[in-house]
Design a protein around this motif. Structure first.
Motif, PDB file in Angstrom:
ATOM      1  N   LEU A 157      72.868 -41.899  66.755  1.00 18.95           N
ATOM      2  CA  LEU A 157      73.013 -42.729  67.950  1.00 18.95           C
ATOM      3  C   LEU A 157      74.468 -42.679  68.412  1.00 18.95           C
ATOM      4  O   LEU A 157      75.382 -43.061  67.676  1.00 18.95           O
ATOM      5  CB  LEU A 157      72.587 -44.167  67.643  1.00 18.95           C
ATOM      6  CG  LEU A 157      71.196 -44.328  67.009  1.00 18.95           C
ATOM      7  CD1 LEU A 157      70.878 -45.809  66.790  1.00 18.95           C
ATOM      8  CD2 LEU A 157      70.120 -43.646  67.848  1.00 18.95           C
ATOM      9  N   LEU A 234      63.572 -41.671  72.482  1.00 19.25           N
ATOM     10  CA  LEU A 234      64.934 -42.183  72.490  1.00 19.25           C
ATOM     11  C   LEU A 234      64.996 -43.541  71.784  1.00 19.25           C
ATOM     12  O   LEU A 234      64.177 -44.429  72.048  1.00 19.25           O
ATOM     13  CB  LEU A 234      65.453 -42.346  73.917  1.00 19.25           C
ATOM     14  CG  LEU A 234      65.506 -41.079  74.773  1.00 19.25           C
ATOM     15  CD1 LEU A 234      65.983 -41.418  76.188  1.00 19.25           C
ATOM     16  CD2 LEU A 234      66.418 -40.029  74.137  1.00 19.25           C
ATOM     17  N   ASP A 236      67.385 -46.765  71.298  1.00 19.27           N
ATOM     18  CA  ASP A 236      68.480 -47.386  72.050  1.00 19.27           C
ATOM     19  C   ASP A 236      68.769 -48.767  71.460  1.00 19.27           C
ATOM     20  O   ASP A 236      67.845 -49.501  71.093  1.00 19.27           O
ATOM     21  CB  ASP A 236      68.074 -47.514  73.517  1.00 19.27           C
ATOM     22  CG  ASP A 236      69.136 -48.175  74.379  1.00 19.27           C
ATOM     23  OD1 ASP A 236      69.850 -47.458  75.102  1.00 19.27           O
ATOM     24  OD2 ASP A 236      69.237 -49.426  74.351  1.00 19.27           O
ATOM     25  N   SER A 238      70.897 -52.144  72.623  1.00 12.72           N
ATOM     26  CA  SER A 238      71.580 -52.705  73.796  1.00 12.72           C
ATOM     27  C   SER A 238      72.252 -54.029  73.463  1.00 12.72           C
ATOM     28  O   SER A 238      71.922 -54.693  72.483  1.00 12.72           O
ATOM     29  CB  SER A 238      70.577 -52.922  74.940  1.00 12.72           C
ATOM     30  OG  SER A 238      69.618 -53.916  74.567  1.00 12.72           O
ATOM     31  N   HIS A 248      65.505 -54.917  79.687  1.00 17.27           N
ATOM     32  CA  HIS A 248      66.736 -54.287  79.207  1.00 17.27           C
ATOM     33  C   HIS A 248      67.902 -54.683  80.109  1.00 17.27           C
ATOM     34  O   HIS A 248      67.793 -54.676  81.337  1.00 17.27           O
ATOM     35  CB  HIS A 248      66.559 -52.769  79.195  1.00 17.27           C
ATOM     36  CG  HIS A 248      67.592 -52.025  78.403  1.00 17.27           C
ATOM     37  ND1 HIS A 248      68.918 -51.959  78.772  1.00 17.27           N
ATOM     38  CD2 HIS A 248      67.482 -51.300  77.257  1.00 17.27           C
ATOM     39  CE1 HIS A 248      69.575 -51.218  77.902  1.00 17.27           C
ATOM     40  NE2 HIS A 248      68.728 -50.806  76.964  1.00 17.27           N
ATOM     41  N   SER A 252      73.694 -50.457  77.336  1.00 12.27           N
ATOM     42  CA  SER A 252      73.385 -49.803  76.059  1.00 12.27           C
ATOM     43  C   SER A 252      74.667 -49.579  75.264  1.00 12.27           C
ATOM     44  O   SER A 252      75.685 -49.143  75.814  1.00 12.27           O
ATOM     45  CB  SER A 252      72.684 -48.464  76.294  1.00 12.27           C
ATOM     46  OG  SER A 252      71.396 -48.653  76.845  1.00 12.27           O
ATOM     47  N   ARG A 255      72.736 -44.717  71.823  1.00 13.95           N
ATOM     48  CA  ARG A 255      71.399 -44.164  72.080  1.00 13.95           C
ATOM     49  C   ARG A 255      71.361 -42.752  71.488  1.00 13.95           C
ATOM     50  O   ARG A 255      72.371 -42.046  71.450  1.00 13.95           O
ATOM     51  CB  ARG A 255      71.088 -44.108  73.576  1.00 13.95           C
ATOM     52  CG  ARG A 255      69.688 -43.573  73.913  1.00 13.95           C
ATOM     53  CD  ARG A 255      69.446 -43.521  75.405  1.00 13.95           C
ATOM     54  NE  ARG A 255      69.471 -44.847  76.007  1.00 13.95           N
ATOM     55  CZ  ARG A 255      69.287 -45.085  77.312  1.00 13.95           C
ATOM     56  NH1 ARG A 255      69.094 -44.055  78.153  1.00 13.95           N
ATOM     57  NH2 ARG A 255      69.319 -46.311  77.781  1.00 13.95           N
TER      58      ARG A 255
END
Length: 261
Positions: A157, A234, A236, A238, A248, A252, A255
């Protein structure tokens, strides 16, 4: 060289000098073999510690049969084990100890010559106890490995521009029933504005699924059964404000895309 047979490790745990110099050298250099030998020794210590605790339950004959099948023992060894187990079951109550008799030379020789088989029986039963406690047999280890979750995908990530220095990982595990979980880690130098939330997002970012709030630097989350990881590739994390909005935030922290196989 390959790993020593489980039976070799079991006998070593009981103090037998059965390993070759090459096997001993391998065990010293192999963390997995050292850990297995340590666990077997612990099981042996536990078994020996219970010898004088009193009356113990006698396993049913099928237990010995399954152990013998697991270890692929010969018919002769099976017979010895069955006889030893039967003798244990049918043995009369132990009398009160009295003065120890003095054996003559012939008797002592006889005992030395015929003592190997009872000792072997005792060792086999102790080895069987180790098998029962830790599952030494290769087939048992295979079952354990099958039941344990298997990693099927992972991702590194990467940080977004507003969160320099952040990084993380994601690993997807699948259990024997086909259920998936993802374990994420996050290294973020800045404190969140609200809380951190973990998401799965499609490659084109047209759909996303919240997996939950990340409490701390690491967490494991169940992936809903209807989520297709071939689409939601993906992972992610946040930074979410405490505003009651379940969508969301658009902020972020990190990711990454899952890599399978």
């Amino acid at each position: 060289m390959s790993h020593p047979e489980s039976e070799i490790l079991a006998l070593m745990a009981m103090g037998e000098s059965v390993a070759s110099p090459e096997e001993r050298a391998h065990i010293e250099d192999c963390p997995g073999c050292r850990e297995e030998l340590s666990r077997l020794r612990h099981a042996v210590d536990v078994g020996r510690a219970t010898i004088d605790v009193g009356e113990l339950d006698t396993p049913a004959p099928i237990v010995w049969t399954r152990i013998a099948d697991e270890l692929q023992l010969s018919d002769e060894v099976r017979t010895d084990a069955a006889a030893a187990a039967s003798a244990t079951t049918e043995a009369p109550a132990r009398p009160e100890p009295g003065p120890a008799p003095v054996a003559d030379t012939a008797t002592r020789r006889s005992r030395r010559g015929g003592g190997r088989r009872p000792v072997f029986r005792a060792q086999w039963i102790l080895a069987a106890a180790v098998v029962l406690v830790l599952g030494v047999g290769a087939g048992t280890w295979a079952v354990v490995r099958q039941l344990a979750p298997t990693p099927v995908a992972q991702a590194a990530l990467d940080a977004f521009p507003d969160h320099p220095g952040a990084s993380g990982t994601a690993v997807v595990d699948r259990d024997s029933d086909g259920a998936d979980t993802v374990t994420v880690t996050l290294n973020a130098p800045n404190d969140p504005n609200g809380y951190r939330e973990v998401w799965l997002i499609t490659a084109d970012a047209t759909a996303l699924v919240s997996l939950g709030v990340l409490d701390g630097d690491e967490g494991t989350f169940t992936i809903p059964s209807g989520v297709d990881l071939n689409r939601y590739v993906l992972v992610d994390i946040s930074d979410e404000p405490v505003d009651g909005d379940p969508t969301h935030s658009g902020d972020s922290i990190v990711r990454g895309q899952l890599s399978f196989g």
